[in-house]
Design an enzyme around this catalytic site. Structure first.
Site, PDB file in Angstrom:
ATOM      1  N   HIS A 120       1.034  -1.257   0.135  1.00  0.00           N
ATOM      2  CA  HIS A 120       0.079   0.142  -0.046  1.00  0.00           C
ATOM      3  C   HIS A 120       0.889   1.237  -0.142  1.00  0.00           C
ATOM      4  O   HIS A 120       1.873   1.051   0.552  1.00  0.00           O
ATOM      5  CB  HIS A 120      -0.776  -0.101   1.162  1.00  0.00           C
ATOM      6  CG  HIS A 120      -1.855   0.816   1.434  1.00  0.00           C
ATOM      7  ND1 HIS A 120      -1.611   2.127   1.893  1.00  0.00           N
ATOM      8  CD2 HIS A 120      -3.168   0.943   1.268  1.00  0.00           C
ATOM      9  CE1 HIS A 120      -2.659   2.831   1.748  1.00  0.00           C
ATOM     10  NE2 HIS A 120      -3.681   2.182   1.602  1.00  0.00           N
ATOM     11  N   ASP A 197       3.215  -4.682   8.018  1.00  0.00           N
ATOM     12  CA  ASP A 197       2.075  -3.747   7.827  1.00  0.00           C
ATOM     13  C   ASP A 197       0.885  -4.718   7.829  1.00  0.00           C
ATOM     14  O   ASP A 197       0.456  -5.475   7.142  1.00  0.00           O
ATOM     15  CB  ASP A 197       2.206  -3.135   6.457  1.00  0.00           C
ATOM     16  CG  ASP A 197       0.734  -2.482   6.144  1.00  0.00           C
ATOM     17  OD1 ASP A 197      -0.131  -2.555   6.889  1.00  0.00           O
ATOM     18  OD2 ASP A 197       0.482  -1.734   5.070  1.00  0.00           O
ATOM     19  N   GLN A 200      -4.322  -4.916   7.011  1.00  0.00           N
ATOM     20  CA  GLN A 200      -5.465  -5.793   6.474  1.00  0.00           C
ATOM     21  C   GLN A 200      -5.763  -6.990   7.174  1.00  0.00           C
ATOM     22  O   GLN A 200      -6.472  -7.643   7.446  1.00  0.00           O
ATOM     23  CB  GLN A 200      -5.031  -6.289   5.151  1.00  0.00           C
ATOM     24  CG  GLN A 200      -5.100  -4.975   3.959  1.00  0.00           C
ATOM     25  CD  GLN A 200      -6.825  -4.566   3.782  1.00  0.00           C
ATOM     26  OE1 GLN A 200      -7.731  -5.184   4.159  1.00  0.00           O
ATOM     27  NE2 GLN A 200      -6.754  -3.126   3.970  1.00  0.00           N
ATOM     28  N   LYS A 223     -10.079  -0.437  10.747  1.00  0.00           N
ATOM     29  CA  LYS A 223     -10.430  -1.569  10.007  1.00  0.00           C
ATOM     30  C   LYS A 223     -10.709  -2.762  10.612  1.00  0.00           C
ATOM     31  O   LYS A 223     -10.869  -3.761  10.217  1.00  0.00           O
ATOM     32  CB  LYS A 223      -9.165  -1.899   9.184  1.00  0.00           C
ATOM     33  CG  LYS A 223      -8.639  -0.945   8.012  1.00  0.00           C
ATOM     34  CD  LYS A 223      -7.676  -1.082   7.369  1.00  0.00           C
ATOM     35  CE  LYS A 223      -7.017  -0.088   6.346  1.00  0.00           C
ATOM     36  NZ  LYS A 223      -7.775   0.366   5.158  1.00  0.00           N
ATOM     37  N   CYS A 361      -4.722   2.741  -3.564  1.00  0.00           N
ATOM     38  CA  CYS A 361      -3.616   3.129  -2.867  1.00  0.00           C
ATOM     39  C   CYS A 361      -2.371   2.107  -3.201  1.00  0.00           C
ATOM     40  O   CYS A 361      -1.768   1.829  -2.252  1.00  0.00           O
ATOM     41  CB  CYS A 361      -3.951   3.325  -1.382  1.00  0.00           C
ATOM     42  SG  CYS A 361      -5.036   4.717  -1.055  1.00  0.00           S
TER      43      CYS A 361
HETATM   44  C1  PLP Z   1      -2.102  -2.866   3.635  1.00  0.00           C
HETATM   45  C2  PLP Z   1      -2.529  -1.271   4.134  1.00  0.00           C
HETATM   46  N1  PLP Z   1      -1.518  -0.598   4.630  1.00  0.00           N
HETATM   47  C3  PLP Z   1      -1.716   0.340   5.107  1.00  0.00           C
HETATM   48  C4  PLP Z   1      -3.007   1.115   5.139  1.00  0.00           C
HETATM   49  C5  PLP Z   1      -3.304   2.374   5.602  1.00  0.00           C
HETATM   50  O1  PLP Z   1      -4.015   2.461   6.751  1.00  0.00           O
HETATM   51  P1  PLP Z   1      -4.737   3.618   7.569  1.00  0.00           P
HETATM   52  O2  PLP Z   1      -5.147   4.672   6.429  1.00  0.00           O
HETATM   53  O3  PLP Z   1      -5.517   3.322   8.348  1.00  0.00           O
HETATM   54  O4  PLP Z   1      -3.485   4.425   8.074  1.00  0.00           O
HETATM   55  C6  PLP Z   1      -4.059   0.432   4.535  1.00  0.00           C
HETATM   56  C7  PLP Z   1      -5.310   1.152   4.208  1.00  0.00           C
HETATM   57  O5  PLP Z   1      -6.240   0.517   3.350  1.00  0.00           O
HETATM   58  C8  PLP Z   1      -3.602  -0.708   4.011  1.00  0.00           C
HETATM   59  O6  PLP Z   1      -4.775  -1.482   3.304  1.00  0.00           O
END
Ligand code: PLP
Length: 403
Positions: A120, A197, A200, A223, A361
């Site tokens: 992401h 990370d 998800q 999430k 993203c």
């Molecule tokens: C794999 C992954 N990493 C990071 C993020 C970023 O999360 P946040 O916007 O809650 O900081 C997302 C959000 O869609 C994501 O899917």
């Protein structure tokens, strides 16, 4: 095993354009159960005061609720110590914290940071920023055609200059659950720390940071059925201890003079200013809610939804699923014929169905699969096979309208 918890989510009881709302965008953000909404309102009605500084009853109570949440999260992800749980705004802030604090103090010119091609933007751009600041370089692991990480390629990327690995536990587009335990072990053979990370994966798998042996793990409350604006950075004590503060201000200090300041102990060193107290406490409620249902039950339910949706979508002519790895979360991205994903999203919206359409993203991943965008349906514990039937019917409508 079918579970049905839709009734716990008041927002799902509404209609959109006269049709019952079908929410298939949980990878983007999940809806909130009544108990989370009640906790927020009750906190402000009964318990609010600033924390860690008051000597009066309300402040002590708010502090206790906040710190109880930290302890619960520690147990939920099987961290060794409570002080390894740092509250931040979300995954994005957690990754920026590590990049700027760990990276700024450790990376030098020509050092190498390994990322995967399915990250992401939140796990790409913070590393680009620190690479620009320090002269470090990014190395990117290739993705196979079915959406799995190319492990053989990963192993070739290590060199004497490798200083860090940052990987997503599961892809927000492909749904692929990566073999991160194995990947962490490989990185550790090269004395390289790993950030995972978990944005998800956290809400849809059981997480044991000690079993994974990851150095950092990040996730977002919104999430995982909790409020927006709160998330967690887990870090191993040894690493967090040696990292300089990220933000300066109240709460993170021990002493301040105009010559020099000294910093608070963990985790407060990384929690500058008044934190997001109410949302931490409501996130705790969300996790108690998940625990009471049982993660195993939720995982089985979402797996069933994934199988059902994959079969039904594959019956549609000219539909291509992006990401067909054997080990996936309840996330299905696809392109349909020559119909633009935004058009599909708009038609589905008119049918009351909420999906995400776009680059999610993850622009480098779109490039890898040679698509500008795709439609994504993603499941939460409140979804049912009827929701998937509604999606399929909506896609038939889109095909009729655009042909
Ligand atoms: C794999 C992954 N990493 C990071 C993020 C970023 O999360 P946040 O916007 O809650 O900081 C997302 C959000 O869609 C994501 O899917």
């Amino acid at each position: 095993m079918m579970i049905n918890y839709k009734n716990d989510f008041p927002i799902l009881k509404q209609t959109v354009y006269g049709k019952p709302l079908v929410y298939l965008d949980s990878s983007n953000s999940t809806q909130k159960p009544q108990c989370v909404i009640d906790t927020l309102s009750e906190y402000y009605q009964k318990h609010h005061a600033n924390i860690h500084r008051g000597i009066y009853e309300l402040s002590v109570r708010a502090t206790t609720l906040y710190e109880n949440a930290r302890r619960f999260i520690q147990e939920f992800i099987h961290a060794k110590h409570t002080h390894e749980i740092v509250f931040v705004r979300g995954t994005t802030e957690a990754i920026n914290l590590v990049a700027q604090s760990y990276g700024r103090s450790q990376f030098k010119k020509d050092d190498e940071i390994i990322l995967s091609g399915m990250e992401h933007h939140s796990n790409i751009v913070p590393w680009q920023l620190i690479a620009e600041q320090t002269g470090a370089k990014l190395k990117i692991i290739k993705i196979l055609d079915n959406g799995e990480i190319d492990l053989a390629h990963y192993k070739t990327l290590f060199s004497k200059k490798t200083k860090f690995v940052a990987l997503t536990h599961a892809s927000n587009v492909l749904g692929t659950i990566n073999p991160i335990k194995e990947m962490i072990a490989i990185a550790h053979e090269h004395n390289t720390p790993v950030l995972v990370d978990g944005a998800q994966a956290f809400p849809h798998l059981t997480i044991d940071v000690q079993a994974l042996d990851c150095d950092f793990y990040t996730f977002s409350s919104h999430k995982a059925y909790g409020p927006t604006g709160i998330g967690v950075l887990y870090g191993k004590t040894t690493l967090l201890e040696k990292m300089p503060p990220y933000h300066g201000g109240g709460n993170m200090i021990e002493t301040v003079s105009f010559d020099r300041s000294t910093y608070n102990k963990l985790p407060f060193k990384f929690e500058a200013g008044t934190p997001n107290i109410a949302d931490v406490i409501a996130f705790h409620t969300a996790l108690v809610y998940l625990k009471n249902i049982g993660m195993e039950k939720i995982i089985a339910h979402e797996k069933h939804l994934l199988q059902y949706a994959t079969e039904k979508l594959n019956e549609l002519p000219n539909l291509r699923i992006i990401g067909t790895a054997p080990n996936k979360l309840g996330v299905i991205s696809f392109v349909l014929d020559t119909i633009h994903p935004h058009d599909i999203g708009t038609v589905l919206d008119r049918e009351g169905i909420a999906v995400r359409a776009g680059h999610h993203c993850a622009m480098p991943l779109m490039e890898r699969f040679a698509i500008p965008a795709c439609v994504r349906a993603s499941f939460g514990l409140y979804n049912s096979t009827e929701d998937i039937d509604a999606l399929i019917a909506g896609l038939h409508t889109a095909m009729r309208l655009f042909h």
